[in-house]
Scaffold this motif. Structure first.
Motif, PDB file in Angstrom:
ATOM      1  N   SER A  94       0.831  -1.199   0.000  1.00 20.75           N
ATOM      2  CA  SER A  94       0.000   0.000   0.000  1.00 20.75           C
ATOM      3  C   SER A  94       0.872   1.257   0.000  1.00 20.75           C
ATOM      4  O   SER A  94       2.077   1.199   0.275  1.00 20.75           O
ATOM      5  CB  SER A  94      -0.926   0.006   1.220  1.00 20.75           C
ATOM      6  N   LEU A  95       0.231   2.382  -0.266  1.00 17.95           N
ATOM      7  CA  LEU A  95       0.901   3.683  -0.325  1.00 17.95           C
ATOM      8  C   LEU A  95       0.159   4.668   0.569  1.00 17.95           C
ATOM      9  O   LEU A  95      -1.070   4.684   0.600  1.00 17.95           O
ATOM     10  CB  LEU A  95       0.889   4.206  -1.772  1.00 17.95           C
ATOM     11  N   VAL A 104       1.268  17.484   8.484  1.00 20.76           N
ATOM     12  CA  VAL A 104       0.742  16.300   7.810  1.00 20.76           C
ATOM     13  C   VAL A 104       1.881  15.446   7.264  1.00 20.76           C
ATOM     14  O   VAL A 104       1.880  14.213   7.403  1.00 20.76           O
ATOM     15  CB  VAL A 104      -0.227  16.697   6.678  1.00 20.76           C
ATOM     16  N   GLY A 105       2.875  16.080   6.662  1.00 22.75           N
ATOM     17  CA  GLY A 105       3.991  15.333   6.084  1.00 22.75           C
ATOM     18  C   GLY A 105       4.782  14.565   7.122  1.00 22.75           C
ATOM     19  O   GLY A 105       5.110  13.390   6.931  1.00 22.75           O
ATOM     20  N   ASP A 106       5.100  15.230   8.238  1.00 22.42           N
ATOM     21  CA  ASP A 106       5.857  14.571   9.308  1.00 22.42           C
ATOM     22  C   ASP A 106       5.069  13.425   9.927  1.00 22.42           C
ATOM     23  O   ASP A 106       5.598  12.332  10.172  1.00 22.42           O
ATOM     24  CB  ASP A 106       6.212  15.581  10.405  1.00 22.42           C
ATOM     25  N   LEU A 107       3.798  13.679  10.210  1.00 24.62           N
ATOM     26  CA  LEU A 107       2.952  12.686  10.860  1.00 24.62           C
ATOM     27  C   LEU A 107       2.674  11.506   9.933  1.00 24.62           C
ATOM     28  O   LEU A 107       2.865  10.338  10.313  1.00 24.62           O
ATOM     29  CB  LEU A 107       1.643  13.340  11.301  1.00 24.62           C
ATOM     30  N   ALA A 108       2.236  11.786   8.706  1.00 24.68           N
ATOM     31  CA  ALA A 108       1.923  10.706   7.762  1.00 24.68           C
ATOM     32  C   ALA A 108       3.173   9.908   7.416  1.00 24.68           C
ATOM     33  O   ALA A 108       3.118   8.684   7.263  1.00 24.68           O
ATOM     34  CB  ALA A 108       1.299  11.291   6.487  1.00 24.68           C
ATOM     35  N   ARG A 117       6.208  -2.161   9.666  1.00 25.13           N
ATOM     36  CA  ARG A 117       7.656  -1.912   9.590  1.00 25.13           C
ATOM     37  C   ARG A 117       8.069  -1.095   8.369  1.00 25.13           C
ATOM     38  O   ARG A 117       9.231  -1.086   7.987  1.00 25.13           O
ATOM     39  CB  ARG A 117       8.442  -3.223   9.662  1.00 25.13           C
ATOM     40  N   GLY A 118       7.113  -0.417   7.758  1.00 25.55           N
ATOM     41  CA  GLY A 118       7.470   0.519   6.699  1.00 25.55           C
ATOM     42  C   GLY A 118       6.819   0.244   5.365  1.00 25.55           C
ATOM     43  O   GLY A 118       7.042  -0.807   4.774  1.00 25.55           O
ATOM     44  N   ILE A 119       5.974   1.186   4.902  1.00 24.95           N
ATOM     45  CA  ILE A 119       5.409   1.120   3.556  1.00 24.95           C
ATOM     46  C   ILE A 119       5.730   2.423   2.839  1.00 24.95           C
ATOM     47  O   ILE A 119       6.165   3.400   3.452  1.00 24.95           O
ATOM     48  CB  ILE A 119       3.883   0.872   3.583  1.00 24.95           C
ATOM     49  N   ASP A 120       5.524   2.440   1.533  1.00 24.07           N
ATOM     50  CA  ASP A 120       5.853   3.622   0.732  1.00 24.07           C
ATOM     51  C   ASP A 120       4.963   4.802   1.099  1.00 24.07           C
ATOM     52  O   ASP A 120       3.795   4.642   1.470  1.00 24.07           O
ATOM     53  CB  ASP A 120       5.667   3.322  -0.757  1.00 24.07           C
ATOM     54  N   PHE A 121       5.548   6.013   0.964  1.00 23.57           N
ATOM     55  CA  PHE A 121       4.703   7.196   1.059  1.00 23.57           C
ATOM     56  C   PHE A 121       5.214   8.275   0.115  1.00 23.57           C
ATOM     57  O   PHE A 121       6.374   8.268  -0.311  1.00 23.57           O
ATOM     58  CB  PHE A 121       4.606   7.697   2.504  1.00 23.57           C
ATOM     59  N   ILE A 122       4.304   9.169  -0.248  1.00 23.87           N
ATOM     60  CA  ILE A 122       4.594  10.280  -1.153  1.00 23.87           C
ATOM     61  C   ILE A 122       4.200  11.568  -0.449  1.00 23.87           C
ATOM     62  O   ILE A 122       3.152  11.655   0.195  1.00 23.87           O
ATOM     63  CB  ILE A 122       3.822  10.126  -2.477  1.00 23.87           C
ATOM     64  N   GLN A 123       5.053  12.561  -0.568  1.00 26.40           N
ATOM     65  CA  GLN A 123       4.768  13.881  -0.024  1.00 26.40           C
ATOM     66  C   GLN A 123       4.086  14.735  -1.093  1.00 26.40           C
ATOM     67  O   GLN A 123       4.579  14.853  -2.221  1.00 26.40           O
ATOM     68  CB  GLN A 123       6.061  14.577   0.410  1.00 26.40           C
ATOM     69  N   MET A 124       2.950  15.343  -0.740  1.00 25.60           N
ATOM     70  CA  MET A 124       2.296  16.338  -1.591  1.00 25.60           C
ATOM     71  C   MET A 124       2.155  17.632  -0.787  1.00 25.60           C
ATOM     72  O   MET A 124       1.116  17.895  -0.186  1.00 25.60           O
ATOM     73  CB  MET A 124       0.927  15.841  -2.068  1.00 25.60           C
ATOM     74  N   PRO A 155      12.906   8.269   3.815  1.00 28.99           N
ATOM     75  CA  PRO A 155      12.678   9.076   2.616  1.00 28.99           C
ATOM     76  C   PRO A 155      11.385   8.700   1.903  1.00 28.99           C
ATOM     77  O   PRO A 155      10.998   7.525   1.866  1.00 28.99           O
ATOM     78  CB  PRO A 155      13.891   8.751   1.729  1.00 28.99           C
ATOM     79  N   PRO A 156      10.710   9.668   1.297  1.00 26.16           N
ATOM     80  CA  PRO A 156       9.518   9.372   0.505  1.00 26.16           C
ATOM     81  C   PRO A 156       9.899   8.728  -0.822  1.00 26.16           C
ATOM     82  O   PRO A 156      11.075   8.699  -1.197  1.00 26.16           O
ATOM     83  CB  PRO A 156       8.904  10.755   0.276  1.00 26.16           C
ATOM     84  N   LYS A 157       8.901   8.235  -1.529  1.00 25.75           N
ATOM     85  CA  LYS A 157       9.114   7.704  -2.874  1.00 25.75           C
ATOM     86  C   LYS A 157       9.074   8.809  -3.923  1.00 25.75           C
ATOM     87  O   LYS A 157       9.593   8.646  -5.033  1.00 25.75           O
ATOM     88  CB  LYS A 157       8.063   6.633  -3.211  1.00 25.75           C
TER      89      LYS A 157
END
Length: 357
Positions: A94-95, A104-108, A117-124, A155-157
């Protein structure tokens, strides 16, 4: 559209900066995900959430909305979002998309770094301030005793920066973001600094804004690529932050914006630099620019001894000694260790200067 590539120890990712990028997510997200969770706040959701949901039409998408403001960046909200992710049946493919400002960026990002233990995330990012926090892979929540004390490097994706979302920012958010841009210029680029200290931040064109953001992100990226885990030169990015974080902690998160606190912290660090290195630096120019752009300049009646104790909790502190980033010259930052007496003396002098001006 501008594209910047950032290298980390785990992967490289792109920062995309341009107009209306929130409508182009299908092209910019270069991977298939089993599901997507958008985390945003109530103010941003009312403006841009529908656009993002529409751009992701046809995918399995959920969203969680938090209350806007620094107070939401705490352990209770973190736990709630973990529960939401489980209830939505997110998995390791999942993303998470962080749609909003630095909170929002720091929290998400911290939720993404710890879920399964870690999934992908993108910063908008949707604020000017978040140009700084969205790049570099620091994610965190606050503790009542200190800001960003619980977190990780993750780091984000990708960072997808739609500059059109910045047009809705109130003035205090514009101030907040431009303080971080000025910080980056102070530690790395004198010509950029001169340009910034000659602008009215409330009457900028989109081209000017995009140029300033690209310059600030480039400075951040160059430093982060050399020192991802903040073992040496990345500490320079904390110029102004030692006092800033103490102010935020003692005032209560959200009383002033992060960037407004950084502005006060930079002015303090610049005056202390002039005293330490016995040379003139552009503290008067910075003060004039801050006044002209309506930055609050006060220590809010806080006791210097209380500020000192919080400053000693700063993540740069070692053996209960305060370390501060000072400037030998513009674009020549140094990290120095200060005694309690030196800090208290400098705070007393700074407080008097703010009252006398």
């Amino acid at each position: 559209m501008n594209e910047l590539s950032i290298k980390t120890s785990t992967h490289s990712y792109f920062v995309y900066i341009g107009d209306n990028l929130r409508f182009q997510l299908q092209d910019l997200i270069q991977q298939d995900y089993s599901s997507i969770l958008i985390i945003t706040d109530d103010k941003v959701a009312s403006l841009y959430l529908d656009d993002v949901l529409s751009a992701l039409k046809g995918q399995r998408v959920f969203h969680s909305i938090i209350k806007s403001g620094e107070a939401s960046k705490d352990i209770r909200q973190f736990y709630h979002l973990q529960t939401e992710a489980m209830n939505y049946h997110l998995d390791r493919k999942s993303l998470i998309i962080a749609l909003g400002g630095g909170v929002v960026g720091d929290l998400a990002g911290f939720v993404a770094s710890t879920f399964m233990r870690g999934i992908d995330f993108i910063q908008m990012p949707t604020t000017i301030l978040a140009h700084d926090s969205s790049v570099g892979g620091k994610v965190a929540i606050n503790h009542e005793l200190g800001k960003n004390m619980i977190g990780s490097f993750y780091p984000p994706k990708a960072v997808i920066y739609d500059v059109n979302t910045l047009s809705s920012l109130p003035e205090h958010e514009v101030r907040s973001g431009y303080a971080e841009l000025v910080k980056e210029a102070f530690i790395a680029d004198e010509s950029f600094l001169k340009r910034l200290l000659n602008v009215d931040i409330y009457s900028l064109s989109n081209n000017q804004l995009r140029d300033h953001l690209c310059n600030g992100i480039k400075i951040k990226a160059e430093i982060v690529e050399q020192d991802e885990k903040e073992s040496n030169i990345r500490k320079f990015l904390n110029f102004g932050h030692t006092l800033a974080h103490a102010l935020e902690t003692k005032l209560g998160y959200g009383k002033i914006t992060h960037g407004e606190a950084v502005a006060i912290g930079m002015l303090f660090a610049l005056r202390l630099s002039e005293q330490t290195y016995n040379k003139a630096l552009p503290s008067k120019s910075l003060y004039s620019w801050l006044k002209n752009n309506n930055y609050p300049l006060s220590l809010y009646g806080l006791k210097n001894s209380e500020l000192l104790e919080v400053m000693k909790l700063d993540k740069k502190a070692e053996n209960q000694n305060i370390q501060m980033v000072l400037l030998n010259n513009v674009a020549d930052p140094k990290t120095i260790e200060l005694s309690d007496r030196e800090v208290l003396t400098a705070l007393a002098m700074f407080e008097k200067e703010l009252k006398d001006i």
